[in-house]
Scaffold this active site. Sequence first.
Site: not given
Length: 842
Positions: A568-569, A683
């Site tokens: 993720k970021r 997800k």
Amino acid sequence: SVEASIPEPQREAWLKHQTSPFKDKDGFEREVVRHVETTLARSLYNCDESAAYAACALAFRDRLILEWNRTQQRQTFADSKRVYYLSLEFLMGRALDNAMLNVGQKDLAKAGLAELGFRIEDVIQQEHDAALGNGGLGRLAACFLDSLASLNYPAWGYGLRYRYGIFKQEIIDGYQVEVPDYWLDFNPWEFPRHDVTVDIQFYGHVVKSTDESGKTVCRWEGGETVKAVAYDVPIPGYDTPTTNNLRLWSSKAASGEFDFQKFNSGDYESSVADQQRAETISAVLYPNDNLDRGKELRLKQQYFWVAASLYDIVRRFKKSKRPWKEFPDKVAIQLNDTHPTLAIVELQRILVDLEGLEWDEAWNIVVNTFGYTNHTVLPEALEKWSVPLIQHLLPRHLQIIYDVNLFFLQSVERQFPNNRDLLREVSIIEESQPKMVRMAHLAIVGSHKVNGVAELHSDLIKTTIFKDFVEIFGPDKFTNVTNGITPRRWLHQANPRLSELIASKTGGKGFLTDLTLLSKLELYVDDKEFRKEWAEIKYANKVRLAKHIKATTGVTVSPSALFDVQVKRIHEYKRQQMNIFGAIHRYLTLKAMTPEERQKQLPRVSIFGGKAAPGYWMAKQIIHLINNVGAVVNNDKDIGDLLKVVFLEDYNVSKAEMIIPASDISEHISTAGTEASGTSNMKFVLNGGLIIGTCDGANIEITREIGENNIFLFGNLAEDVEELRHAHLYGQHTIDADLARVFDEIERGTFGNPQDFAGMVSAVRDHGDYYLVSDDFHSYLETHALVDEAYRDQEQWLTKCITSVARMGFFSSDRCINEYAEGIWNIEPLVVDRDKETAAPK
Ligand code: F58
């Protein structure tokens, strides 16, 4: 019917020659070959993979265009209410695989490409990601477009056509290096509409006058003009002909090209400079994730995009010749965060200044049209624009903002007399130096619904940052719509084998459009064959990722090790620093063991990925430390396969499609109350991975759905955060012994120059530990020990995974979009009658 719009004398000829899409493998191959030879002007004898991709994409594009045209005609004829999703970011990823699957022709294309000498996987890999977004917010917009089309909602997306998407990340000597992402070299998925343009005005001044009836009228004059050109992208729904439109605006000099008069008079430089200045507006996506920097060019981007989109929407409405008061019956506009908030002001300006409506009548229309979604509570991400900047760039809009604020504050004063503190708190204008416009306040006042993106988050905004507005407008204006993800991309496309296995047990592919059908899997949790196949699929996905790791980092990892993923970021609130501190702790623990003890340990691969905003120094330090730890651990003979630490370069949508299905456990470990929702958590679980996480965002709802035995939760709760932060600053702040040990090792220079990481260490130890790493570290380590223990029992683990997937039905973006449609937009699907090709409401 639609056909009736063709004049009678020509109708027959037009209909007789209507293009029809390819129907079989042969037809597909014919299209591919035709495109190679004519569109691409390539010889058949040297067609490489990239040409094969181009031709295949063009063949599918032709299909989409036909349905796309029909969808637009159908929606126009049915005169149905449309929703317009305004987002500065659409993180679409690749389009070809998605298009093939959505129109149900991937098998055919695979066979066709094979006959022509290509492997479909290699052809798909040729495509450049469309990366017009930073992270969760942009990807959510893309999932929403997929659901809107798949559910047959009349919907358009509106965004900016950035010439450069999010930068490409390279890792050089352990450091992030940013490389421009020029993605438009060959993009078959967009259609320039050079005939659809809008002139957008900036700067200038306001002229006040009085009309015949004595009414004051305002006109915005002077300044400069930039042209917005539309580029359309077809969005195919899954298993439906509905193909919606994503319209992206590109900026050009108003004269089209450079100014010839200046050019001819010898002023070459300034004529070209004007052109370049105009084109700069849509040149590049700002790469900040959860940070607002208040740059003038960003405000220009926002107004440019909003004004072009509204002009377009209003133009469409005006064709219907309906009275203005019906505007909200035909148009719903959703604001994806505050970035498009100027649309509220722009619509008010159009209605009052250009269409001559009375203020109150116009404002009523505006409020009933807009909905606003909030995606963050982080103060540094809440948008504010300086009053002098808006005054300069958009003088008339500033006046309107002041009037909106005046009328709003007057009504608050009537409702809560003599409460100056309240007025100051809720005012759209912050009385600072310089004064600032609070965009979230404007968005709330100008919308009929405001929603958060997960239950905890929606509750938090109601009790913290927007508390006073709940008092003023009442609780019904504020609502929750928990985020979701499209199962088409995030299961069917990313994990085709798992999708097929699920289809075989749930009665076909129906689960892809009704994800609650996954619940049928619970009947098979004990089915030996099924379990075996499930485990094989996970293993195969891990093998694929291991190959990628080897190819890109040179590190060999064993697919039988536990794959522990955080992608993720990079942000302090997401706490990748805690993860790497944990990995260091594991390393030190292993080092301290005897070889015999080590033998008993469970091998692990710690996998990281994500971009840091180029100006975010601490995030870059975190990346650097992860890489340096990897360099030490991965080459330590004592450790071998027991621990590997890898950082995967350039995390993006297409890499996510490969990484997520290969995870055993993924980390969603933000400080409680900081991650609005998170969507990758959904997800990962949907792909048969478990998660370790804090009680934050959607983790809480995931737990409620899948059961607390199937998730590894740890750490302090959101309600404790304030007190803990206070204690760090004013009480005593003790650092957990395990964490202190990790800091010692960093400071000894084991992972490179300790100076490079001094900021990270001192943020936790000496500067208040705002993100509570020290408070959660102990429970984080304990919970990882539980993960190890659980993973040793492979049978139990598998049961947890299958059970979790079976219970993930709620997290489809289809559910989410249906909630928006019913609760906020008041729109209906337009179902398609294929035989009549006429539209009928459901
Ligand atoms: C994200 N926000 C949230 N903003 O952080 C995440 O929890 C949530 O799941 C997701 O939205 C979808 O609701 C986010 O990605 C940005 O990247 C903005 C980009 C523009 C500047 C401000 C932040």
